[in-house]
Design an enzyme around this catalytic site. Structure first.
Site, PDB file in Angstrom:
ATOM      1  CG  ASN A   1      -1.993  -1.057   1.149  1.00 37.00           C
ATOM      2  OD1 ASN A   1      -2.756  -1.099   0.198  1.00 37.00           O
ATOM      3  ND2 ASN A   1      -2.045  -1.932   2.139  1.00 37.00           N
TER       4      ASN A   1
ATOM      5  CE1 TYR B   1      -7.981 -20.149   0.248  1.00 33.65           C
ATOM      6  CE2 TYR B   1      -8.728 -18.575  -1.398  1.00 33.65           C
ATOM      7  CZ  TYR B   1      -8.486 -18.903  -0.080  1.00 33.65           C
ATOM      8  OH  TYR B   1      -8.727 -17.983   0.913  1.00 33.65           O
TER       9      TYR B   1
ATOM     10  N   GLY C   1      -4.916 -14.098  -2.135  1.00 32.05           N
ATOM     11  CA  GLY C   1      -3.931 -13.024  -2.110  1.00 32.05           C
ATOM     12  C   GLY C   1      -2.639 -13.396  -2.822  1.00 32.05           C
TER      13      GLY C   1
ATOM     14  CG  ASP D   1      -0.079 -11.701   0.620  1.00 28.21           C
ATOM     15  OD1 ASP D   1      -1.053 -12.191   0.014  1.00 28.21           O
ATOM     16  OD2 ASP D   1      -0.194 -11.131   1.729  1.00 28.21           O
ATOM     17  NE  ARG D   2      -3.743 -17.055   2.281  1.00 26.50           N
ATOM     18  CZ  ARG D   2      -4.972 -17.537   2.489  1.00 26.50           C
ATOM     19  NH1 ARG D   2      -6.039 -16.831   2.115  1.00 26.50           N
ATOM     20  NH2 ARG D   2      -5.128 -18.728   3.045  1.00 26.50           N
TER      21      ARG D   2
ATOM     22  CB  THR E   1      -4.763   0.121  31.168  1.00 25.04           C
ATOM     23  OG1 THR E   1      -5.660   0.298  32.271  1.00 25.04           O
ATOM     24  CG2 THR E   1      -5.582  -0.001  29.886  1.00 25.04           C
TER      25      THR E   1
END
Length: 243
Positions: A9, A87, A94, A96-97, A172
């Protein structure tokens, strides 16, 4: 000599390979592409082929510059892959996958491999010893969890990720760190255990930008590789030379 380009991005990664060996890797802002591209051309005039993988639409001038300079392969769901893809929705898988699975086929042929990519999302991808991609899982990434906790609550702060938080948070901030970091690490260990029980002699690859913050026991079957995706893209490019 090959040029591999992985467009995100905001950032672009480039890698130069010769005989499947990584010679150089660079990471820079997308707006700085042309300056870096010119330097690459001067430094590596022997580059002839290139592969482009991008999660977003790139500027047409950028694509034209690549096409003008090299034989360009743009990764999409129609490109020939070095594995059988089972798949159910390959057009939504994706890039990248895809690249990570290709890298697993290249580096660990004939083995069951689970690739864990700790990036914007945490993805799990399984390829079998028969070089069949079965799919996997997608989970929110580290930064996404911190931002979501802050955005969807009234008073919880946005905390900066830190490695190895204590189990019992006494503030916290430390409670958020424990919940997210330790929670992801338990998710990783549990997922690995589940896959390991189903697939014999499973090899696990741990990669991605957040793999340095997260920690899982690096046993003999678990390997960290920061260049795995780039290696996969180069393997896809080499595979398509023979098609």
């Amino acid at each position: 000599m090959n040029l591999v380009i992985d467009g995100g991005n905001t950032f672009i990664k480039t890698a130069v390979f010769q005989n499947n060996r990584l010679l150089e890797k660079q990471v820079f802002l997308k707006k700085d592409f042309f300056e870096n591209f010119e330097n690459l051309q001067k430094k590596f005039p022997a580059i002839r082929k290139s592969i482009l993988s991008s999660v977003t639409s790139l500027d047409s001038d950028l694509e034209n510059a690549l096409k003008k300079s090299y034989s360009l392969l743009q990764l999409d769901d129609l490109v020939a892959l070095p594995f059988k893809n089972e798949y159910a929705t390959p057009h939504t898988l994706g890039k990248d996958r895809i690249a990570l699975v290709a890298a697993a086929v290249n580096t660990y042929p004939g083995k069951n491999v689970l690739i864990i990519d700790a990036g914007t999302c945490i993805t799990y991808d399984l390829k079998t010893e028969d070089e069949v991609y079965l799919g996997g899982a997608i989970s929110p990434g580290l930064e996404m969890r911190f931002k979501s906790l802050h955005k969807f609550t009234a008073n919880l702060p946005l905390v900066t990720p830190k490695p190895a938080p204590k189990l019992i948070g006494d503030s916290t901030e430390s409670s958020i760190l424990s919940g997210i970091i330790n929670g992801i690490e338990m998710e990783l260990k549990g997922t690995i255990k589940s896959y390991d029980s189903k697939f014999e002699d499973l090899t696990i690859i741990f990669t991605g930008g957040d793999s340095q913050i997260l920690s899982i026991p690096l046993k003999n079957s678990i390997f960290a590789n920061s260049n795995f995706l780039l290696e996969g893209l180069n393997f896809i490019l080499e595979f398509n030379k023979t098609q």
